[in-house]
Design a protein around this motif. Sequence first.
Motif, PDB file in Angstrom:
ATOM      1  N   ASN A   1      80.079  42.297  17.975  1.00 15.64           N
ATOM      2  CA  ASN A   1      81.018  43.366  17.776  1.00 15.64           C
ATOM      3  C   ASN A   1      81.310  43.889  18.950  1.00 15.64           C
ATOM      4  OD1 ASN A   1      82.765  45.429  16.504  1.00 15.64           O
ATOM      5  ND2 ASN A   1      81.018  46.692  16.141  1.00 15.64           N
TER       6      ASN A   1
ATOM      7  N   THR B   1      83.566  41.426  20.968  1.00 17.06           N
ATOM      8  CA  THR B   1      85.034  41.079  20.327  1.00 17.06           C
ATOM      9  C   THR B   1      85.824  42.233  20.478  1.00 17.06           C
ATOM     10  OG1 THR B   1      84.181  41.903  18.080  1.00 17.06           O
ATOM     11  CG2 THR B   1      84.499  39.472  18.543  1.00 17.06           C
ATOM     12  N   SER B   2      85.150  43.541  20.421  1.00 19.23           N
ATOM     13  CA  SER B   2      86.107  44.754  20.831  1.00 19.23           C
ATOM     14  C   SER B   2      86.332  44.974  22.315  1.00 19.23           C
ATOM     15  CB  SER B   2      85.074  45.975  20.467  1.00 19.23           C
ATOM     16  OG  SER B   2      84.729  45.940  19.043  1.00 19.23           O
TER      17      SER B   2
ATOM     18  N   GLY C   1      89.285  42.469  23.091  1.00 20.38           N
ATOM     19  CA  GLY C   1      90.361  42.624  22.304  1.00 20.38           C
ATOM     20  C   GLY C   1      90.842  41.444  21.325  1.00 20.38           C
TER      21      GLY C   1
ATOM     22  N   ASN D   1      90.818  39.566  17.659  1.00 22.95           N
ATOM     23  CA  ASN D   1      91.358  39.999  16.471  1.00 22.95           C
ATOM     24  C   ASN D   1      90.912  41.217  16.086  1.00 22.95           C
ATOM     25  OD1 ASN D   1      92.365  40.139  13.931  1.00 22.95           O
ATOM     26  ND2 ASN D   1      92.122  38.262  13.529  1.00 22.95           N
ATOM     27  N   PHE D   2      91.283  42.220  15.459  1.00 22.12           N
ATOM     28  CA  PHE D   2      90.575  43.560  15.051  1.00 22.12           C
ATOM     29  C   PHE D   2      89.833  43.113  13.536  1.00 22.12           C
ATOM     30  CE2 PHE D   2      90.953  47.373  12.144  1.00 22.12           C
ATOM     31  CZ  PHE D   2      90.343  48.248  12.916  1.00 22.12           C
TER      32      PHE D   2
ATOM     33  N   SER E   1      86.458  41.642  14.403  1.00 22.95           N
ATOM     34  CA  SER E   1      85.698  42.879  15.210  1.00 22.95           C
ATOM     35  C   SER E   1      85.250  43.752  13.894  1.00 22.95           C
ATOM     36  CB  SER E   1      86.259  43.560  16.141  1.00 22.95           C
ATOM     37  OG  SER E   1      85.510  44.708  16.710  1.00 22.95           O
ATOM     38  N   THR E   2      85.736  43.874  12.961  1.00 21.40           N
ATOM     39  CA  THR E   2      85.673  44.692  11.668  1.00 21.40           C
ATOM     40  C   THR E   2      84.617  44.234  10.949  1.00 21.40           C
ATOM     41  OG1 THR E   2      87.663  45.774  11.796  1.00 21.40           O
ATOM     42  CG2 THR E   2      86.580  46.007   9.693  1.00 21.40           C
TER      43      THR E   2
END
Length: 56
Positions: free
Chosen positions: A21, A24-25, A28, A30-31, A34-35
Motif C-alpha cells: 500500500n 503503490t501510494s 502513484g 492506480n488508485f 492502492s485501495t
Amino acid sequence: MTKSPPRPLLWGVLALSAAANAVTSALGVNFLLSTVFGVVTLAAGIALVANYRTHR
C-alpha cells in the motif's frame, strides 16, 4: 465457531499489504490497486484484534 488463520500468517499479510500500500501510494500507481491493499491491511488488522480478543 470457525477456525481463524494462525497469527504469523495474519502478521505477514498485514506487513506485506501495508508495504504494498505504501509503495503503490508513493509511486502513484492506480488508485484502485492502492485501495485494495489498504482494505487488505485493514482486514488483517481487524482479524488480529479479533484473534487476540478470542484467545485472551
